[in-house]
Design a protein around this motif. Structure first.
Motif, PDB file in Angstrom:
ATOM      1  N   SER A 170      44.327  48.876  38.074  1.00 17.94           N
ATOM      2  CA  SER A 170      44.727  50.053  38.853  1.00 17.94           C
ATOM      3  C   SER A 170      45.672  50.949  38.063  1.00 17.94           C
ATOM      4  O   SER A 170      45.599  52.185  38.156  1.00 17.94           O
ATOM      5  N   ASP A 189      38.979  53.331  42.899  1.00 19.99           N
ATOM      6  CA  ASP A 189      39.637  52.025  42.822  1.00 19.99           C
ATOM      7  C   ASP A 189      39.259  51.184  44.039  1.00 19.99           C
ATOM      8  O   ASP A 189      39.696  51.458  45.155  1.00 19.99           O
ATOM      9  N   GLU A 190      38.428  50.170  43.842  1.00 18.78           N
ATOM     10  CA  GLU A 190      37.962  49.248  44.887  1.00 18.78           C
ATOM     11  C   GLU A 190      37.450  50.016  46.117  1.00 18.78           C
ATOM     12  O   GLU A 190      37.943  49.838  47.232  1.00 18.78           O
ATOM     13  N   GLN A 212      42.788  52.773  46.322  1.00 21.05           N
ATOM     14  CA  GLN A 212      42.209  51.742  47.184  1.00 21.05           C
ATOM     15  C   GLN A 212      42.364  52.086  48.657  1.00 21.05           C
ATOM     16  O   GLN A 212      41.448  51.868  49.450  1.00 21.05           O
ATOM     17  N   GLN A 213      43.516  52.584  49.027  1.00 22.03           N
ATOM     18  CA  GLN A 213      43.789  52.889  50.433  1.00 22.03           C
ATOM     19  C   GLN A 213      43.674  54.383  50.671  1.00 22.03           C
ATOM     20  O   GLN A 213      44.360  55.178  50.029  1.00 22.03           O
ATOM     21  N   ASN A 266      37.747  39.466  50.124  1.00 20.63           N
ATOM     22  CA  ASN A 266      38.497  40.718  49.998  1.00 20.63           C
ATOM     23  C   ASN A 266      39.656  40.557  49.024  1.00 20.63           C
ATOM     24  O   ASN A 266      40.442  39.609  49.115  1.00 20.63           O
ATOM     25  N   HIS A 267      39.768  41.486  48.095  1.00 17.12           N
ATOM     26  CA  HIS A 267      40.873  41.562  47.130  1.00 17.12           C
ATOM     27  C   HIS A 267      40.826  40.464  46.068  1.00 17.12           C
ATOM     28  O   HIS A 267      41.780  40.320  45.303  1.00 17.12           O
ATOM     29  N   ASN A 284      36.180  47.949  49.490  1.00 20.34           N
ATOM     30  CA  ASN A 284      37.024  47.053  50.287  1.00 20.34           C
ATOM     31  C   ASN A 284      36.993  47.454  51.764  1.00 20.34           C
ATOM     32  O   ASN A 284      37.205  48.621  52.103  1.00 20.34           O
ATOM     33  N   SER A 330      36.157  47.611  40.463  1.00 20.64           N
ATOM     34  CA  SER A 330      35.566  46.881  41.584  1.00 20.64           C
ATOM     35  C   SER A 330      35.279  45.433  41.228  1.00 20.64           C
ATOM     36  O   SER A 330      35.141  45.073  40.054  1.00 20.64           O
TER      37      SER A 330
END
Length: 537
Positions: A45, A167-168, A73-74, A485-486, A171, A196
């Motif tokens: 990241s 980034d991911e 990611q978020q 997840n993660h 998810n 990912s």
């Protein structure tokens, strides 16, 4: 955007405490869609933000051909924020509205540029993505996590960026949303970097770049190509390590024998000198020569040993850090046909009416994967089976040896170490043997004695599974909610290995099709428009 590129030129990045996280990275990214992989904590990241220009290199540089759109990611859905804000198009859309209202401010015209048709393009993109029920003014808080991610991605594709860095992005996305994201990315003609662990998404990439403590390494193909190449490298590295160890042992044996021969010659020379009644000064000189010769031999031995040990260390560094997982099979008493769970006319809370009622029987060795869109009640069903929440109606019967691992791994005490929690779960097995069990699943002595709250996501999951599978009695029913997840790829593979060796009943909620395929499921339980449907695999 004819020839987009990002280039790292001996770029390094230091953390605020002075620790070097990324060291002297040199790599070029072009129009090939690239998957960036690596262990959690290695700095993926941070590298993504460095490439996007959100962070500056501590040394070296990063060169960009043009604008970069970075999606973290978020995706924030703040109160009052709109679809336009999520898509990062609100400033341009607001400028268009001001111009329509009569504004002649040059800043508004600069914001618009040549995107006069942006409102129509945004609405068309929403409709094409199956999000036609949304518009630019829709409050973001009304969107699901999957919808928010897809809106953010639409904004990226409507931007003038040369490069997208995601980034991911999958998810928490359900299967339809993941497929929609893949379809959207196929349409992107610019540069693309995706951080990912989603193997289905990585399979769509043109190449894979792996970040490790040794730097960046490029593999010119999709995930399957990368996995095959990495496996071949590991086989070769293991052979090199075995050869280096064998050579070290052989050389140490030869040097030991050489030293013993010299010591025997020295001892014999000393005895013969005394027997010949040589002068003390001659014996002293002979002793000095012998000691000097012995010293030179010892120096050569030490240098040779150090050289071979360095070869062993270098060969060991080429192997992945993750070790093979060996699960000591718990002695499960549940026969294959023994019922471990029965739901009789159960009404589930918090779910759509069509999915509210369910009857289900789970037997001792069934392995069930639960799938369906987000919000359909998959996690709620697991909680009802586990006894975490009560059904609205109906009857639930379960085996008392049931272990439920939610997404937060709430069964673990973050302030206590794994070995202490495992000992508390099983007083019938010697602590040393339990430590061996933890070591065999990848938790060595140091990690087994660390507070679990300080472990990585993959390590915490291993600890939670160990406390369930090595308990007394061991779990005869294992309930897992999105366990992947993660997790990085190596941790996912370790989890798959552990679960493949488990012989009890298994119920798993997951959107990861590759993960589910590797668990040797016996049944699929699908939440759909017609209700719950159980089918044999």
């Amino acid at each position: 955007m004819t020839h987009p590129f990002l280039a790292l030129d001996s770029a390094s990045f230091d953390l605020p405490d002075g620790t070097t996280l990324l060291s002297c990275l040199t790599e070029q990214f072009d129009s090939r869609h690239t998957g960036l992989v690596g262990r959690n904590g290695v700095g993926k990241s941070v590298l993504a933000r460095l490439l996007a220009g959100e962070l500056q290199a501590s040394a070296g540089r990063c060169v960009r051909s043009g604008p970069v759109f970075y999606l973290p990611q978020q995706v924030d859905r703040l109160h009052g924020e709109t679809v336009a804000s999520l898509a990062r198009l609100k400033p341009t859309l607001d400028a268009l509205q001001r111009i329509d209202a009569g504004s002649i401010d040059p800043l508004d015209f600069d914001l618009v540029g040549d995107r006069w048709d942006l409102p129509a393009r945004l609405q068309h993109a929403l409709e094409q993505a199956g999000l036609g029920h949304l518009d630019a003014a829709t409050p973001a808080q009304q969107l699901s996590g999957g919808e928010a991610m897809r809106v953010a991605l639409l904004g990226a594709m409507l931007s003038n960026a040369d490069f997208l860095i995601l980034d991911e992005p999958t998810n928490h996305l359900d299967r339809p949303s993941r497929q929609a994201l893949v379809d959207q990315l196929r349409q992107w003609k610019g540069g693309l970097i995706v951080v990912s662990h989603d193997r289905t998404l990585l399979e769509q990439m043109d190449r894979i770049v792996e970040l490790s403590s040794q730097g960046l390494r490029s593999y010119g193909g999709n995930y399957s190509f990368y996995a095959a190449a990495r496996a071949a490298e590991q086989d070769s590295a293991q052979r090199d390590l075995d050869h280096a160890r064998h050579t070290l042992q052989r050389e140490e044996r030869a040097m030991r024998e050489q030293r013993e021969r010299q010591q025997r010659r020295q001892a014999q020379g000393a005895r013969e000198g005394k027997a010949a009644n040589q002068a003390k000064i001659l014996l002293g000189r002979q002793k000095e020569r012998s000691e000097a010769s012995g010293g030179r031999l010892q120096q050569r031995i030490d240098e040779t040993r150090q050289q071979h040990r360095e070869q062993v260390r270098h060969a060991a560094e080429q192997l992945r850090e993750d070790q093979a997982i060996r699960l000591q099979g718990p002695q499960l008493s549940a026969a294959a046909q023994r019922r471990v769970v029965q739901l009789e006319d159960v009404a589930l809370p918090f779910v759509p009416p069509v999915l509210r009622r369910i009857d289900l029987v789970i037997t001792g060795q069934q392995r069930i994967g639960i799938t369906g869109p987000n919000g359909s009640g998959k996690s709620t069903l697991l909680k009802v089976i586990a006894g975490e929440i009560d059904p609205l109606a109906g009857r639930v019967t379960r085996d008392p040896a049931c272990a439920w691992l939610d997404q937060r791994l709430a069964t673990l005490d973050p302030d206590r170490c794994a070995i202490d929690q495992l000992i508390a779960a099983n007083r019938s097995v010697a602590p040393d043997r339990l430590r061996t069990y933890l070591a065999q699943i990848g938790l060595d002595a140091r990690k087994a004695t660390m507070a679990t709250g300080l472990l990585s996501g993959g390590e915490r999951l291993k600890a939670a599974l160990a406390c369930a599978l090595y308990a007394d009695p061991p779990a005869r029913l294992l309930l897992l909610d999105e366990p992947g997840n993660h997790l990085d790829l190596a941790s996912l593979e370790a989890l798959e290995s552990m679960l493949a060796q488990y012989t009890g009943a298994l119920v798993v909620v997951s959107h990861d099709e590759v993960f589910l395929d590797r668990l040797h499921l016996t049944h699929r339980l699908t939440a759909g428009e017609g209700g719950w449907r159980l089918e044999a695999c």
